[in-house]
Write a protein that holds these residues in place. Structure first.
Motif, PDB file in Angstrom:
ATOM      1  N   ALA A  11      15.156 -20.278 -13.374  1.00 38.17           N
ATOM      2  CA  ALA A  11      14.755 -19.585 -11.800  1.00 38.17           C
ATOM      3  C   ALA A  11      15.015 -18.203 -11.498  1.00 38.17           C
ATOM      4  CB  ALA A  11      15.819 -20.654 -11.251  1.00 38.17           C
ATOM      5  N   PRO A  12      14.923 -17.249 -10.594  1.00 38.84           N
ATOM      6  CA  PRO A  12      15.370 -16.801 -11.075  1.00 38.84           C
ATOM      7  C   PRO A  12      16.735 -16.533  -9.311  1.00 38.84           C
ATOM      8  CG  PRO A  12      13.603 -17.162  -8.801  1.00 38.84           C
ATOM      9  CD  PRO A  12      13.537 -18.034 -10.217  1.00 38.84           C
ATOM     10  N   ILE A  13      17.719 -16.455  -9.908  1.00 39.95           N
ATOM     11  CA  ILE A  13      19.227 -16.627  -9.895  1.00 39.95           C
ATOM     12  C   ILE A  13      19.589 -15.738  -8.631  1.00 39.95           C
ATOM     13  CG2 ILE A  13      21.681 -17.273  -9.871  1.00 39.95           C
ATOM     14  CD1 ILE A  13      20.772 -18.690 -12.415  1.00 39.95           C
ATOM     15  N   GLY A  14      19.490 -14.461  -9.148  1.00 39.24           N
ATOM     16  CA  GLY A  14      19.490 -13.461  -8.205  1.00 39.24           C
ATOM     17  C   GLY A  14      18.518 -13.667  -6.592  1.00 39.24           C
ATOM     18  N   LYS A  15      17.418 -13.974  -6.691  1.00 37.69           N
ATOM     19  CA  LYS A  15      17.483 -14.583  -5.248  1.00 37.69           C
ATOM     20  C   LYS A  15      17.732 -15.313  -4.793  1.00 37.69           C
ATOM     21  CE  LYS A  15      12.498 -12.413  -6.577  1.00 37.69           C
ATOM     22  NZ  LYS A  15      11.207 -12.150  -6.367  1.00 37.69           N
ATOM     23  N   GLN A  16      17.986 -16.172  -5.484  1.00 32.83           N
ATOM     24  CA  GLN A  16      18.640 -17.876  -4.948  1.00 32.83           C
ATOM     25  C   GLN A  16      19.816 -17.299  -3.793  1.00 32.83           C
ATOM     26  OE1 GLN A  16      18.731 -20.351  -8.510  1.00 32.83           O
ATOM     27  NE2 GLN A  16      16.561 -21.219  -7.909  1.00 32.83           N
ATOM     28  N   VAL A  17      20.574 -16.305  -4.717  1.00 35.88           N
ATOM     29  CA  VAL A  17      22.109 -15.532  -4.109  1.00 35.88           C
ATOM     30  C   VAL A  17      21.511 -14.935  -2.932  1.00 35.88           C
ATOM     31  CG1 VAL A  17      23.862 -14.304  -4.675  1.00 35.88           C
ATOM     32  CG2 VAL A  17      23.052 -15.907  -6.890  1.00 35.88           C
ATOM     33  N   LYS A  18      20.617 -13.939  -3.543  1.00 36.27           N
ATOM     34  CA  LYS A  18      19.926 -13.527  -1.817  1.00 36.27           C
ATOM     35  C   LYS A  18      19.936 -14.347  -1.053  1.00 36.27           C
ATOM     36  CE  LYS A  18      17.141  -9.859  -0.861  1.00 36.27           C
ATOM     37  NZ  LYS A  18      15.471  -8.891  -1.025  1.00 36.27           N
ATOM     38  N   LEU A  19      19.388 -15.823  -1.047  1.00 34.68           N
ATOM     39  CA  LEU A  19      18.887 -16.697  -0.140  1.00 34.68           C
ATOM     40  C   LEU A  19      19.696 -16.926   0.677  1.00 34.68           C
ATOM     41  CD1 LEU A  19      16.197 -17.444   0.963  1.00 34.68           C
ATOM     42  CD2 LEU A  19      16.343 -18.640  -0.995  1.00 34.68           C
ATOM     43  N   LEU A  20      20.467 -16.771   0.168  1.00 28.57           N
ATOM     44  CA  LEU A  20      21.786 -18.191  -0.262  1.00 28.57           C
ATOM     45  C   LEU A  20      22.590 -17.283   1.401  1.00 28.57           C
ATOM     46  CD1 LEU A  20      24.467 -19.563  -2.247  1.00 28.57           C
ATOM     47  CD2 LEU A  20      25.477 -18.487  -0.355  1.00 28.57           C
ATOM     48  N   GLY A  21      22.522 -15.677   1.559  1.00 29.93           N
ATOM     49  CA  GLY A  21      23.584 -14.707   2.205  1.00 29.93           C
ATOM     50  C   GLY A  21      22.729 -15.070   2.906  1.00 29.93           C
ATOM     51  N   PRO A  71      24.704 -16.394   6.134  1.00 29.01           N
ATOM     52  CA  PRO A  71      26.196 -15.051   6.388  1.00 29.01           C
ATOM     53  C   PRO A  71      27.225 -15.842   6.572  1.00 29.01           C
ATOM     54  CG  PRO A  71      24.672 -15.416   8.685  1.00 29.01           C
ATOM     55  CD  PRO A  71      24.171 -16.362   7.677  1.00 29.01           C
ATOM     56  N   LYS A  72      27.991 -16.284   6.612  1.00 25.26           N
ATOM     57  CA  LYS A  72      29.196 -16.638   7.134  1.00 25.26           C
ATOM     58  C   LYS A  72      29.862 -16.989   5.845  1.00 25.26           C
ATOM     59  CE  LYS A  72      28.843 -17.237  12.287  1.00 25.26           C
ATOM     60  NZ  LYS A  72      29.295 -17.044  13.980  1.00 25.26           N
ATOM     61  N   ALA A  73      28.966 -17.561   5.170  1.00 20.79           N
ATOM     62  CA  ALA A  73      29.442 -18.023   4.163  1.00 20.79           C
ATOM     63  C   ALA A  73      30.848 -17.782   3.655  1.00 20.79           C
ATOM     64  CB  ALA A  73      28.689 -19.142   3.002  1.00 20.79           C
ATOM     65  N   LYS A  74      31.687 -17.272   2.960  1.00 23.87           N
ATOM     66  CA  LYS A  74      32.678 -17.059   1.990  1.00 23.87           C
ATOM     67  C   LYS A  74      32.489 -17.418   0.611  1.00 23.87           C
ATOM     68  CE  LYS A  74      34.736 -14.734   6.648  1.00 23.87           C
ATOM     69  NZ  LYS A  74      35.606 -14.085   6.738  1.00 23.87           N
ATOM     70  N   LYS A  75      32.777 -18.833   0.296  1.00 27.34           N
ATOM     71  CA  LYS A  75      33.333 -19.880  -0.129  1.00 27.34           C
ATOM     72  C   LYS A  75      31.670 -20.509  -0.985  1.00 27.34           C
ATOM     73  CE  LYS A  75      37.565 -21.932  -2.242  1.00 27.34           C
ATOM     74  NZ  LYS A  75      39.072 -22.679  -0.680  1.00 27.34           N
ATOM     75  N   VAL A  76      31.672 -20.173  -2.009  1.00 22.39           N
ATOM     76  CA  VAL A  76      30.906 -20.922  -2.966  1.00 22.39           C
ATOM     77  C   VAL A  76      30.752 -21.829  -3.996  1.00 22.39           C
ATOM     78  CG1 VAL A  76      28.711 -21.034  -3.582  1.00 22.39           C
ATOM     79  CG2 VAL A  76      28.806 -19.149  -1.714  1.00 22.39           C
ATOM     80  N   ALA A 129      24.668 -17.581 -12.738  1.00 21.56           N
ATOM     81  CA  ALA A 129      25.403 -17.920 -11.200  1.00 21.56           C
ATOM     82  C   ALA A 129      27.106 -16.509 -10.677  1.00 21.56           C
ATOM     83  CB  ALA A 129      24.890 -19.168 -10.543  1.00 21.56           C
ATOM     84  N   GLU A 130      27.434 -17.750 -11.665  1.00 21.10           N
ATOM     85  CA  GLU A 130      29.178 -17.126 -11.102  1.00 21.10           C
ATOM     86  C   GLU A 130      28.995 -15.860 -10.538  1.00 21.10           C
ATOM     87  OE1 GLU A 130      33.659 -18.607 -13.012  1.00 21.10           O
ATOM     88  OE2 GLU A 130      31.818 -18.745 -13.784  1.00 21.10           O
ATOM     89  N   LYS A 132      30.152 -13.933  -7.305  1.00 24.97           N
ATOM     90  CA  LYS A 132      31.456 -12.813  -7.132  1.00 24.97           C
ATOM     91  C   LYS A 132      30.785 -10.932  -7.257  1.00 24.97           C
ATOM     92  CE  LYS A 132      34.057 -15.532 -10.030  1.00 24.97           C
ATOM     93  NZ  LYS A 132      35.522 -15.918 -11.572  1.00 24.97           N
ATOM     94  N   LYS A 133      29.539 -10.902  -7.905  1.00 26.88           N
ATOM     95  CA  LYS A 133      29.198  -9.432  -7.751  1.00 26.88           C
ATOM     96  C   LYS A 133      29.177  -9.212  -6.133  1.00 26.88           C
ATOM     97  CE  LYS A 133      26.065  -5.913  -8.916  1.00 26.88           C
ATOM     98  NZ  LYS A 133      25.135  -5.708 -10.028  1.00 26.88           N
ATOM     99  N   ALA A 134      28.101 -10.348  -5.488  1.00 26.95           N
ATOM    100  CA  ALA A 134      28.111 -10.645  -4.103  1.00 26.95           C
ATOM    101  C   ALA A 134      29.164 -10.371  -3.388  1.00 26.95           C
ATOM    102  CB  ALA A 134      27.067 -12.064  -4.116  1.00 26.95           C
TER     103      ALA A 134
END
Length: 324
Positions: free
Chosen positions: A152-162, A166-171, A189-190, A194-196
């Motif tokens: 799966a495109p994990i980069g897109k999943q991380v972007k989607l999470l954001g 938008p208030k999430a800080k700890k995943v 994913a880790e 972290k990069k995000a």
């Protein structure tokens, strides 16, 4: 002269009979070949919606391509129920009895790879066939195995999470420590999380018995939980969904099926379509293609998938999410 005429008549009659017999034999062989039953084995690592959807897609594609069970196709479906000790025994039997075998999930593919180096094997729901030592390369597998990755495109999943939270800080990340496909995804994913800018908490499990406590604990200390396309986790997504609602912590699923079973959203793989994709590859092999030369394929159907019922239960607005 009369004798010569008789001989010619007899000779012509004999030639005609030979020709008729030849035509009849040729027609018989053609019919026999057209009615040849192809034996296809299926080894599914365990029971859960994603793997079962892939199997269903595979079977549907075979039927669409003219291979119909009971006519010219015999399917031998086996499920190891997540038991590693069953895999090798089942693999050896399937390799012995079938013309081609489908392996569903990485452990199933690895077991079949050790069982035979001759019978063609197609795999699906395998995240990283290279690190699993199933192929020499993605473009040129080089052996008797090829198939489709569910990466799966994990980069897109991380972007989607954001975008959704938008208030999430700890995943948190929940995964099975013994599944190679999960380890690969968790590492990526880790790094991306972290990069995000997110703080990451990982919890590994060894079996379904660990899921409830691990998920519950993880949700009490995070704002969201990411789960990769992990077989053990996927088989418990209904329970994870219930814990998600209780703790008011959304789950980002690795696949569309995982989201349907209890997650909030994903940008992921449709496993039924992935099964159809590998079904097309299997047909090519049955018609003479060499698996060693058939490149491994990645999902062709990847899209935004939202569980609106879960969004409502969690009080999260997903109306502005885009499929980009």
């Amino acid at each position: 002269m009369k004798k010569l005429t008789k001989l010619l008549v007899v000779s012509l009659a004999s030639l005609t009979l030979v020709a008729c017999r030849s035509n009849t034999d040729s027609s018989s062989n053609s019919i026999s070949e057209s009615k040849k039953t192809v034996k296809v084995g299926i080894l599914q690592y365990m029971e859960h919606v994603s793997l079962s959807a892939a199997r269903k897609g595979f079977e549907e594609e075979l039927k669409a391509e003219g291979y119909k069970e009971g006519k010219n196709l015999k399917l031998d479906y086996q499920n190891a129920q997540g038991d590693q000790s069953n895999l090798q025994t089942i693999s050896e039997q399937l390799a012995k009895d079938n013309d081609l075998i489908l392996a569903i999930a990485t452990p199933a593919a690895q077991a079949l790879a050790t069982a035979t180096s001759e019978k063609p094997i197609v795999f699906t729901a395998v995240t990283d066939p290279l690190s699993a030592d199933l192929v020499n390369s993605i473009k040129k597998p080089g052996g008797n195995l090829t198939g489709t990755s569910d990466q799966a495109p994990i980069g897109k999943q991380v972007k989607l999470l954001g975008e959704a939270l938008p208030k999430a800080k700890k995943v948190g990340i929940l995964y099975t420590t013994s599944e190679r496909n999960s380890e690969v995804q968790v590492k990526k994913a880790e790094s991306l999380l972290k990069k995000a800018g997110y703080e990451v908490v990982k919890k590994g499990i060894s079996s379904t018995n660990d899921v409830q406590d691990a998920a519950n604990s993880l949700m009490k200390e995070t704002d969201a939980v990411f789960v990769p396309t992990d077989n053990t986790v996927a088989s418990t997504m209904t329970m994870i969904g219930q814990l998600s609602v209780q703790n008011k912590v959304p789950v980002i699923g690795g696949s569309t099926d995982m989201v349907d079973a209890g997650g909030l959203l994903t940008y992921g793989t449709n496993y039924k379509e992935l099964g159809k994709q590998v079904g097309k590859m299997a047909v090519k092999i049955l018609k003479g293609a060499d698996p060693a030369k058939l490149s491994v394929e990645y999902p062709k159907t990847v899209s935004l998938h939202v569980n609106k019922e879960m969004a409502s239960k969690l009080g999260i607005d997903v109306s502005n999410l885009s499929d980009k």
